[in-house]
Design a protein around this motif. Sequence first.
Motif, PDB file in Angstrom:
ATOM      1  N   ALA A  38      32.465  18.362  35.060  1.00 29.71           N
ATOM      2  CA  ALA A  38      32.512  19.637  35.712  1.00 29.71           C
ATOM      3  C   ALA A  38      33.496  19.789  37.179  1.00 29.71           C
ATOM      4  O   ALA A  38      34.028  20.844  37.640  1.00 29.71           O
ATOM      5  CB  ALA A  38      31.146  19.826  36.700  1.00 29.71           C
ATOM      6  N   TYR A  39      33.858  18.513  37.779  1.00 29.84           N
ATOM      7  CA  TYR A  39      34.854  18.871  38.849  1.00 29.84           C
ATOM      8  C   TYR A  39      36.010  19.024  38.039  1.00 29.84           C
ATOM      9  O   TYR A  39      37.193  19.376  39.478  1.00 29.84           O
ATOM     10  CB  TYR A  39      34.656  17.509  39.572  1.00 29.84           C
ATOM     11  CG  TYR A  39      32.741  16.961  40.379  1.00 29.84           C
ATOM     12  CD1 TYR A  39      33.336  18.229  41.700  1.00 29.84           C
ATOM     13  CD2 TYR A  39      32.306  16.844  39.825  1.00 29.84           C
ATOM     14  CE1 TYR A  39      31.499  18.130  41.723  1.00 29.84           C
ATOM     15  CE2 TYR A  39      30.844  16.357  40.377  1.00 29.84           C
ATOM     16  CZ  TYR A  39      30.124  17.175  41.009  1.00 29.84           C
ATOM     17  OH  TYR A  39      29.477  17.515  41.793  1.00 29.84           O
ATOM     18  N   THR A  41      37.097  20.747  35.794  1.00 27.64           N
ATOM     19  CA  THR A  41      37.922  21.732  34.193  1.00 27.64           C
ATOM     20  C   THR A  41      37.325  22.856  35.128  1.00 27.64           C
ATOM     21  O   THR A  41      36.462  24.175  35.953  1.00 27.64           O
ATOM     22  CB  THR A  41      36.468  21.846  33.112  1.00 27.64           C
ATOM     23  OG1 THR A  41      36.677  20.156  32.848  1.00 27.64           O
ATOM     24  CG2 THR A  41      36.376  23.011  32.458  1.00 27.64           C
ATOM     25  N   ASP A  42      38.601  23.640  34.384  1.00 22.89           N
ATOM     26  CA  ASP A  42      38.964  24.946  35.336  1.00 22.89           C
ATOM     27  C   ASP A  42      37.748  26.444  34.783  1.00 22.89           C
ATOM     28  O   ASP A  42      37.531  25.839  33.879  1.00 22.89           O
ATOM     29  CB  ASP A  42      40.190  25.149  34.406  1.00 22.89           C
ATOM     30  CG  ASP A  42      41.772  24.572  35.331  1.00 22.89           C
ATOM     31  OD1 ASP A  42      41.382  24.365  36.656  1.00 22.89           O
ATOM     32  OD2 ASP A  42      42.430  25.017  34.953  1.00 22.89           O
ATOM     33  N   SER A  44      35.150  26.022  36.007  1.00 27.33           N
ATOM     34  CA  SER A  44      33.460  25.726  36.171  1.00 27.33           C
ATOM     35  C   SER A  44      33.170  25.626  38.040  1.00 27.33           C
ATOM     36  O   SER A  44      34.004  25.831  38.404  1.00 27.33           O
ATOM     37  CB  SER A  44      33.755  23.820  36.325  1.00 27.33           C
ATOM     38  OG  SER A  44      32.371  23.171  36.891  1.00 27.33           O
ATOM     39  N   PRO A  45      31.870  26.252  38.516  1.00 32.60           N
ATOM     40  CA  PRO A  45      31.956  26.522  39.979  1.00 32.60           C
ATOM     41  C   PRO A  45      32.387  24.907  40.796  1.00 32.60           C
ATOM     42  O   PRO A  45      32.329  25.435  42.230  1.00 32.60           O
ATOM     43  CB  PRO A  45      30.338  26.535  39.662  1.00 32.60           C
ATOM     44  CG  PRO A  45      29.691  25.866  38.044  1.00 32.60           C
ATOM     45  CD  PRO A  45      30.784  26.243  37.492  1.00 32.60           C
ATOM     46  N   ARG A  47      34.651  22.842  40.385  1.00 23.59           N
ATOM     47  CA  ARG A  47      36.025  22.595  40.308  1.00 23.59           C
ATOM     48  C   ARG A  47      36.284  22.237  41.140  1.00 23.59           C
ATOM     49  O   ARG A  47      36.252  22.918  42.352  1.00 23.59           O
ATOM     50  CB  ARG A  47      36.737  23.690  39.956  1.00 23.59           C
ATOM     51  CG  ARG A  47      38.424  23.054  38.984  1.00 23.59           C
ATOM     52  CD  ARG A  47      38.398  22.171  38.564  1.00 23.59           C
ATOM     53  NE  ARG A  47      39.865  21.965  37.772  1.00 23.59           N
ATOM     54  CZ  ARG A  47      40.745  21.404  38.343  1.00 23.59           C
ATOM     55  NH1 ARG A  47      40.444  20.334  39.136  1.00 23.59           N
ATOM     56  NH2 ARG A  47      41.502  20.772  37.229  1.00 23.59           N
ATOM     57  N   ALA A  94      25.028  26.585  41.914  1.00 22.78           N
ATOM     58  CA  ALA A  94      26.477  25.711  40.868  1.00 22.78           C
ATOM     59  C   ALA A  94      25.757  24.763  39.780  1.00 22.78           C
ATOM     60  O   ALA A  94      26.252  24.202  39.115  1.00 22.78           O
ATOM     61  CB  ALA A  94      27.362  25.529  41.508  1.00 22.78           C
ATOM     62  N   VAL A  97      24.970  23.616  36.206  1.00 19.07           N
ATOM     63  CA  VAL A  97      26.083  23.071  35.035  1.00 19.07           C
ATOM     64  C   VAL A  97      25.957  21.723  34.949  1.00 19.07           C
ATOM     65  O   VAL A  97      26.178  21.463  33.381  1.00 19.07           O
ATOM     66  CB  VAL A  97      27.169  23.381  35.151  1.00 19.07           C
ATOM     67  CG1 VAL A  97      28.297  24.259  35.969  1.00 19.07           C
ATOM     68  CG2 VAL A  97      27.201  22.436  36.822  1.00 19.07           C
ATOM     69  N   ASP A 102      24.628  20.959  28.212  1.00 16.11           N
ATOM     70  CA  ASP A 102      26.153  22.147  29.220  1.00 16.11           C
ATOM     71  C   ASP A 102      27.865  20.308  28.785  1.00 16.11           C
ATOM     72  O   ASP A 102      26.861  20.075  29.637  1.00 16.11           O
ATOM     73  CB  ASP A 102      25.738  22.588  29.980  1.00 16.11           C
ATOM     74  CG  ASP A 102      27.247  23.187  30.509  1.00 16.11           C
ATOM     75  OD1 ASP A 102      28.225  22.760  31.062  1.00 16.11           O
ATOM     76  OD2 ASP A 102      26.220  24.635  31.664  1.00 16.11           O
ATOM     77  N   LEU A 104      29.999  20.334  30.691  1.00 16.33           N
ATOM     78  CA  LEU A 104      30.356  19.833  32.612  1.00 16.33           C
ATOM     79  C   LEU A 104      30.090  19.022  32.769  1.00 16.33           C
ATOM     80  O   LEU A 104      30.248  18.005  33.833  1.00 16.33           O
ATOM     81  CB  LEU A 104      30.340  21.489  33.328  1.00 16.33           C
ATOM     82  CG  LEU A 104      30.997  22.589  33.008  1.00 16.33           C
ATOM     83  CD1 LEU A 104      30.898  24.533  33.122  1.00 16.33           C
ATOM     84  CD2 LEU A 104      32.748  22.838  32.345  1.00 16.33           C
TER      85      LEU A 104
END
Length: 210
Positions: A38-39, A41-42, A44-45, A47, A94, A97, A102, A104
Motif C-alpha cells: 500500500a505504501y 504502489t502508485d 494507492s491512497p 503511497r 483510506a 486498502v 486487497d 495493497l
Amino acid sequence: MNDIRRPDLAADYRAHGFAARLGAGERVALLVIDVCAAYLTDGSPLRAPVEEAVRAAAQLVTRARGSGRPVIFTRVSYRPGSADGGLFRRKVPALSVFEEGDPLGDFLTEPAPRPGEVVVTKQYASGFHGTSLAATLTALRIDTVLVTGLTTSGCVRATATDALQHGFRPLVVAEACGDRDPRLHEANLLDLDAKYADVIDLPAALGLLE
C-alpha cells in the motif's frame, strides 16, 4: 530535507528534563511495522516516498536473521466492510486498502516474513493493541525492540509508545522508518526521542544485531 531535529529544539527538550537515554537491554528483537504494498504502489491512497526506509528495514531483517535475533512483522487486516476497524477505520477511510483480499495489504518481496516467523495481525495503529505481541516478546524474554517500518507518525509511533508502556525498551531506527512527508517523519522522531523511545541510526541498529 528540512531536519526538524535541529539542535535548538533538541537542546530545549534536554534542558527541560526530557530525552534521557534508555539504551539497549540484553535481548533484542526486530519489529517490522506494516511494510506492505500500500505504501509503494502508485495510485494507492497510502503511497509515500518510503523506498529508502524499506531498504533499510530489509537490511536490518537480513542482519537479525543472520545473528539469530527474533524478527516480528505486523500487518493490518480487516474483514470485508471493515467493522472490526471501529472508529479508526471511520477516521481514516483510506484504511479500506487493508480489507481482506486487497493486494495493497500484501507484504513486499523484501522484507517479508519467512515460515516460522511471527506475524502479528492488528486492526489499530499500535502493534500491541488487542494483539499477542507483548505476550510473545515476554515469552521470548525480549527486553528491547528495534522498531522499523511505516509510518513514523502513525503505527511506528503508536507501537514504540506502547512498547515503553509494556516495559520494553523501544529503539526507533530513524532511516528504517518513513512517512508521507519528511516533516512528519522528523517531527515524530524528535518527539519520540524526547518522550517515549531512543531514536538511533542504522549503523547503531546493525551493531546491536551483530
